[in-house]
Design a protein around this motif. Structure first.
Motif: not given
Length: 440
Positions: A167-173, A392-399
């Motif tokens: 997810l972090a890699v996609l965010y940087l892309l 952070p929103w994408a990370a929250a939904v994933f978690l």
């Protein structure tokens, strides 16, 4: 304002330490973590060794109380990171303080901090990784490497956090970060994961982080699998649901009469269970999706939903502690002899326990409809073009969703989503509500 709130949170943690005479130990998770810390080899089943590495560092103290104290400091550290990140992003002090408050005062977080469980460490590592990644508008190479390492350590503490690296890699892309920095993050994260998988292979003969992913996913499918539609080959047919009907998907992992457990050691059939689960999901994608959506929605219920045989339903109060440990279990005796001779069941201590009885943290403030509102606030910011809330929103939904998709819903598993959801909500509201903007 934040220092006053942080001081109150620290005082509450001191009261918890005084009100309970030791950390809470859960059978059997706490003891497997401690056993791994002593013998330092990867477990063959559920838990990677990241949390046990911290327990190994604390082993010279031979104290469950020291473990709890360190984890309470971690909880305070999570709140500080949230506050500093939001202030860095231009939020007013009251807004950043409000976003950090659940971590400081929610009894769910405090109970996890006082237990020998990996949750607090995972939360700290995830929040730290996101903080490093979002600290500046342009991600530096050093920040990318640091974030990759932190997220990898989160994955080695709990495997459900591993996809956050992707997810972090996609965010940087999506941010069009220079490819070398994106690659640096990916390599910094994949190297620790690869080294651990190699260590795991030396002990268990397969390149992996754990030996339970297939078993967990198989259990997930037991709530809807229909072998008439799946049409499994002969080697997978014995894994079809039998007459056992249980209240929660995760209970199929442990029930002796469940079809997988009738074959012997459940984890010896991990690859086989995974193949069955994948076939079941492909044959019944809507049933799988429906089960995940239905159970994820339990996080938004106004009244907390009980889950059989879990850590407990959050109710905003501190409960009296008492009882004993399963003394007849060899693992308990082994850990007591090798890690802490004074290991015992947690008990309440007066007069501090009576003071804790007066503390009330409403469920509504961290779960149920308000949790849904927090997620919607972050989503609303994204809809208005506020991209700062994206990660952070994408990370929250994933978690929130990943544990349900991989195994089952539990309020405990939903807690790591709350701090990052609060960050996303604060960033989503910032710049969209005039009164939420930082004063000049």
């Amino acid at each position: 304002m934040f220092l006053a709130v942080l001081t109150a949170g620290a005082a509450l943690r001191v009261l918890v330490m005084l009100g309970y005479d030791t950390a809470r130990l859960y059978w059997y998770d706490s003891f497997t973590y401690l056993d791994t810390a002593v013998n330092m080899r990867p477990q063959g089943a559920f838990h990677p060794a990241g949390y046990s590495w911290m327990l190994w560092l604390l082993r010279p103290f031979e104290s469950m109380g020291v473990i709890a104290a360190v984890q309470h400091l971690m909880g305070l550290g999570v709140a500080v990171l949230i506050y500093l990140l939001l202030r860095r992003r231009g939020l007013p002090g009251w807004g950043a303080t409000l976003a950090a408050a659940p971590v400081l005062f929610d009894t769910g977080f405090l109970r996890l901090e006082h237990a020998v469980l990996s949750d607090t460490q995972v939360i700290l590592l995830v929040v730290a990784g996101l903080t490093v990644l979002m600290w500046r508008q342009e991600v530096s190479a050093r920040a990318a490497v640091a974030a990759g390492v932190l997220l990898a350590l989160a994955g080695l503490t709990r495997t459900a956090a591993v996809p956050l690296l992707g997810l972090a890699v996609l965010y940087l892309l999506l941010r069009r970060t220079p490819w070398r920095r994106t690659l640096a993050l990916a390599v910094a994260g994949l190297v620790p994961l690869g080294l651990y998988a190699g260590w795991y292979a030396q002990h268990h003969g397969r390149f992996a982080l754990s030996g339970s992913d297939g078993v967990a996913l198989w259990a997930r499918t037991m709530t809807f699998a229909d072998c008439a539609r799946i049409a499994p080959p002969p080697d997978l047919a014995p894994l079809c649901p039998n007459d056992v009907k249980l209240d929660a998907a995760s209970e199929y992992v442990w029930d002796a009469k469940a079809s997988l457990n009738l074959l012997g050691d459940r984890f010896a059939h991990n690859d086989r269970a995974r193949r069955f689960a994948v076939r079941a999901i492909l044959a019944q994608p809507l049933d799988y999706l429906g089960a995940v959506v239905k159970e994820t929605s339990l996080a938004f219920a106004f009244t907390p939903i009980a889950h059989p045989k879990r850590v407990g339903v959050p109710d905003g109060v501190f409960h009296r502690a008492g009882g004993g440990l399963p003394e007849d279990q060899p693992l308990v005796r082994k850990v007591r002899a090798e890690y802490d001779p004074d290991i015992r069941a947690m008990r309440s201590v007066e007069p501090f326990a009576s003071v804790l009885d007066l503390y009330r943290y409403p469920w509504l403030l961290h779960g149920g409809p308000l949790f849904a509102a927090v997620l919607l606030a972050g989503l609303g910011g994204l809809a208005r073009g506020n991209r700062a809330a994206l990660l952070p929103w994408a990370a929250a939904v994933f978690l929130l969703v990943a544990p349900v998709a991989a195994l089952d819903f539990d309020h405990r598993y939903a807690l790591p989503a709350i701090p990052v959801a609060c960050v996303a909500a604060a960033l989503g509201l910032h710049g969209t509500l005039p009164r939420f903007r930082k004063s000049p």
